[in-house]
Write a protein that holds these residues in place. Structure first.
Motif, PDB file in Angstrom:
ATOM      1  N   GLY A 198      13.390   4.356   2.102  1.00  0.00           N
ATOM      2  CA  GLY A 198      14.075   3.076   1.988  1.00  0.00           C
ATOM      3  C   GLY A 198      13.617   1.990   2.926  1.00  0.00           C
ATOM      4  N   GLY A 199      12.580   2.242   3.724  1.00  0.00           N
ATOM      5  CA  GLY A 199      12.042   1.203   4.594  1.00  0.00           C
ATOM      6  C   GLY A 199      11.309   0.137   3.795  1.00  0.00           C
ATOM      7  N   ASP A 200      11.211  -1.056   4.368  1.00  0.00           N
ATOM      8  CA  ASP A 200      10.608  -2.191   3.667  1.00  0.00           C
ATOM      9  C   ASP A 200       9.119  -2.342   3.909  1.00  0.00           C
ATOM     10  N   GLY A 201       8.575  -1.615   4.878  1.00  0.00           N
ATOM     11  CA  GLY A 201       7.154  -1.755   5.148  1.00  0.00           C
ATOM     12  C   GLY A 201       6.782  -1.140   6.479  1.00  0.00           C
ATOM     13  N   VAL A 202       5.561  -1.436   6.899  1.00  0.00           N
ATOM     14  CA  VAL A 202       5.038  -0.929   8.166  1.00  0.00           C
ATOM     15  C   VAL A 202       4.260  -2.037   8.852  1.00  0.00           C
ATOM     16  N   ILE A 203       4.404  -2.128  10.155  1.00  0.00           N
ATOM     17  CA  ILE A 203       3.543  -2.988  10.974  1.00  0.00           C
ATOM     18  C   ILE A 203       2.556  -2.035  11.627  1.00  0.00           C
ATOM     19  N   SER A 204       1.319  -2.082  11.161  1.00  0.00           N
ATOM     20  CA  SER A 204       0.389  -0.971  11.309  1.00  0.00           C
ATOM     21  C   SER A 204      -0.827  -1.267  12.176  1.00  0.00           C
ATOM     22  N   VAL A 205      -1.183  -0.271  12.985  1.00  0.00           N
ATOM     23  CA  VAL A 205      -2.445  -0.293  13.736  1.00  0.00           C
ATOM     24  C   VAL A 205      -3.596   0.101  12.822  1.00  0.00           C
ATOM     25  N   SER A 206      -3.386   1.156  12.026  1.00  0.00           N
ATOM     26  CA  SER A 206      -4.443   1.666  11.143  1.00  0.00           C
ATOM     27  C   SER A 206      -4.919   0.618  10.146  1.00  0.00           C
ATOM     28  N   CYS A 207      -4.041  -0.310   9.792  1.00  0.00           N
ATOM     29  CA  CYS A 207      -4.403  -1.359   8.838  1.00  0.00           C
ATOM     30  C   CYS A 207      -5.541  -2.231   9.338  1.00  0.00           C
ATOM     31  N   ASN A 208      -5.783  -2.254  10.644  1.00  0.00           N
ATOM     32  CA  ASN A 208      -6.926  -3.003  11.176  1.00  0.00           C
ATOM     33  C   ASN A 208      -8.237  -2.545  10.571  1.00  0.00           C
ATOM     34  N   ILE A 209      -8.344  -1.248  10.278  1.00  0.00           N
ATOM     35  CA  ILE A 209      -9.623  -0.713   9.808  1.00  0.00           C
ATOM     36  C   ILE A 209      -9.569  -0.124   8.402  1.00  0.00           C
ATOM     37  N   ALA A 210      -8.371   0.167   7.901  1.00  0.00           N
ATOM     38  CA  ALA A 210      -8.234   0.748   6.556  1.00  0.00           C
ATOM     39  C   ALA A 210      -7.176  -0.007   5.762  1.00  0.00           C
ATOM     40  N   PRO A 211      -7.330  -1.321   5.600  1.00  0.00           N
ATOM     41  CA  PRO A 211      -6.266  -2.104   4.968  1.00  0.00           C
ATOM     42  C   PRO A 211      -6.023  -1.746   3.507  1.00  0.00           C
ATOM     43  N   GLN A 212      -7.089  -1.489   2.743  1.00  0.00           N
ATOM     44  CA  GLN A 212      -6.874  -1.196   1.324  1.00  0.00           C
ATOM     45  C   GLN A 212      -6.053   0.068   1.146  1.00  0.00           C
ATOM     46  N   LEU A 213      -6.403   1.123   1.881  1.00  0.00           N
ATOM     47  CA  LEU A 213      -5.659   2.379   1.776  1.00  0.00           C
ATOM     48  C   LEU A 213      -4.218   2.213   2.250  1.00  0.00           C
ATOM     49  N   MET A 214      -4.039   1.547   3.386  1.00  0.00           N
ATOM     50  CA  MET A 214      -2.693   1.350   3.918  1.00  0.00           C
ATOM     51  C   MET A 214      -1.845   0.479   2.987  1.00  0.00           C
ATOM     52  N   ASN A 215      -2.459  -0.571   2.429  1.00  0.00           N
ATOM     53  CA  ASN A 215      -1.726  -1.455   1.526  1.00  0.00           C
ATOM     54  C   ASN A 215      -1.285  -0.713   0.273  1.00  0.00           C
ATOM     55  N   THR A 216      -2.200   0.028  -0.325  1.00  0.00           N
ATOM     56  CA  THR A 216      -1.887   0.754  -1.555  1.00  0.00           C
ATOM     57  C   THR A 216      -0.820   1.816  -1.309  1.00  0.00           C
ATOM     58  N   MET A 217      -0.988   2.580  -0.227  1.00  0.00           N
ATOM     59  CA  MET A 217       0.001   3.616   0.100  1.00  0.00           C
ATOM     60  C   MET A 217       1.375   3.000   0.304  1.00  0.00           C
ATOM     61  N   SER A 218       1.431   1.875   0.996  1.00  0.00           N
ATOM     62  CA  SER A 218       2.713   1.228   1.272  1.00  0.00           C
ATOM     63  C   SER A 218       3.392   0.759  -0.014  1.00  0.00           C
ATOM     64  N   GLN A 219       2.621   0.149  -0.896  1.00  0.00           N
ATOM     65  CA  GLN A 219       3.188  -0.329  -2.154  1.00  0.00           C
ATOM     66  C   GLN A 219       3.724   0.830  -2.994  1.00  0.00           C
ATOM     67  N   LEU A 220       2.984   1.929  -3.019  1.00  0.00           N
ATOM     68  CA  LEU A 220       3.424   3.101  -3.770  1.00  0.00           C
ATOM     69  C   LEU A 220       4.706   3.688  -3.171  1.00  0.00           C
ATOM     70  N   ALA A 221       4.744   3.776  -1.846  1.00  0.00           N
ATOM     71  CA  ALA A 221       5.918   4.351  -1.184  1.00  0.00           C
ATOM     72  C   ALA A 221       7.152   3.493  -1.408  1.00  0.00           C
ATOM     73  N   ILE A 222       7.012   2.189  -1.284  1.00  0.00           N
ATOM     74  CA  ILE A 222       8.155   1.294  -1.471  1.00  0.00           C
ATOM     75  C   ILE A 222       8.662   1.355  -2.907  1.00  0.00           C
ATOM     76  N   SER A 223       7.744   1.520  -3.856  1.00  0.00           N
ATOM     77  CA  SER A 223       8.144   1.597  -5.265  1.00  0.00           C
ATOM     78  C   SER A 223       8.711   2.959  -5.641  1.00  0.00           C
ATOM     79  N   GLY A 224       8.621   3.934  -4.721  1.00  0.00           N
ATOM     80  CA  GLY A 224       9.195   5.246  -4.962  1.00  0.00           C
ATOM     81  C   GLY A 224       8.263   6.241  -5.619  1.00  0.00           C
ATOM     82  N   ASP A 225       6.972   5.931  -5.681  1.00  0.00           N
ATOM     83  CA  ASP A 225       5.994   6.858  -6.264  1.00  0.00           C
ATOM     84  C   ASP A 225       5.568   7.853  -5.183  1.00  0.00           C
ATOM     85  N   THR A 226       6.396   8.856  -4.975  1.00  0.00           N
ATOM     86  CA  THR A 226       6.235   9.784  -3.855  1.00  0.00           C
ATOM     87  C   THR A 226       4.900  10.521  -3.898  1.00  0.00           C
TER      88      THR A 226
END
Length: 293
Positions: A198-226
């Motif tokens: 139920g969290g709304d997002g992440v303020i991420s260190v890893s996103c500095n170097i892996a933004p596409q993966l972090m962005n996609t994972m976050s969108q999937l998690a927020i939408s409930g695609d476990t």
């Protein structure tokens, strides 16, 4: 509402210790192209503790200039002095940032009432929306759910970056805050589960170097695609395990330099470049995540 993966952006430095604004522009463009939800400028990862107030403001304003309205910018504006935090908030109020990120006062270890009064006074000092930031491993003080609940009643305190890594905190906080109160993970290793719960997002260190993966994972998690979110999260575990092998942002700046995103891995003293004995470990993680070959 800002949801998804927000990058806790590094502040590029030259070997001399001066801020590298050419590299900063490059980083902003990198995250715009990657689809990162927003940028946090001058947070912990941005080495806010070692920059002067004027440098701090300049980095935020330059980040806004380079963003040119194409990506939202949140500015770190916390301090262990309430008066300094108020000054920073007021100086940034009309700059164009969408919110301030306010870390708990470090070193002086206030009580829960002291924390409440600190954040209340900052929030009442300007109209700038404020996001609380709880990271007890770095500050030696813990903003408890009950205090967060009290603070959430103040109009322009709009959310929290919860960086304890304790997932039980999310449920406790959710019970005490309004439905529209933003809940961000500040711990990459547990952020997927945080968003799935139920969290709304992440303020991420890893996103500095892996933004596409972090962005996609976050969108999937927020939408409930476990299943899909956990699959991508599993790919990122080598980064989570190594980006904190020394104090943040030492490893992530070394990784940014390795990937050619910044020209130098240097930090401001007292932080130093990543120890040689850890460099191969981090390089192996970058290879495992397929960021380098």
């Amino acid at each position: 509402m800002l949801t998804g993966c927000i990058v806790a952006l590094v502040t590029p430095m030259q070997e001399s210790g001066e801020i590298d604004f050419i590299a900063l522009r490059k980083l902003v463009e990198f995250h715009i192209k990657a689809g990162t939800a927003a940028i946090v400028s001058m947070g912990t990862t941005g080495e806010s503790a070692t920059l002067s107030c004027d440098e701090h403001i300049k980095v935020v304003l330059k980040t806004l200039e380079y963003a040119a309205g194409r990506i939202d910018v949140i500015a770190g504006n916390g301090a262990n002095s309430t008066a300094v935090a108020i000054e920073m908030s007021q100086r940034l109020e009309n700059s164009g940032i969408v919110a301030g990120l306010n870390v708990t006062p470090y070193y002086n270890k206030p009580t829960q009432e002291g924390l409440y009064q600190h954040f209340k006074h900052i929030a009442q000092s300007s109209k700038l929306p404020q996001i609380l930031y709880n990271v007890p491993a770095r500050t030696a003080v813990d903003l408890l759910p009950e205090t967060i609940g009290r603070l959430a009643k103040i109009d322009n305190i709009i959310g929290i970056k919860e960086a304890t890594g304790d997932l039980s905190r999310l449920l406790s906080i959710k019970k005490l805050v309004p439905e529209n109160f933003l809940l961000y993970s500040g711990d990459d290793a547990t952020c997927c589960d945080f968003m799935l719960q139920g969290g709304d997002g992440v303020i991420s260190v890893s996103c500095n170097i892996a933004p596409q993966l972090m962005n996609t994972m976050s969108q999937l998690a927020i939408s409930g695609d476990t299943k899909a979110a956990l699959k991508i999260n599993a790919q990122l575990i080598p980064l989570y395990d190594t980006l904190f092998i020394e104090a943040n942002p030492i490893p992530v700046k070394w990784a940014c330099a390795k990937l050619g995103l910044i020209s130098s891995a240097d930090c401001r003293l007292p932080l130093t470049i990543l120890d040689v004995k850890y460099q191969q470990t981090l390089e192996n993680a970058l290879t495992e995540v397929k960021l380098i070959s």
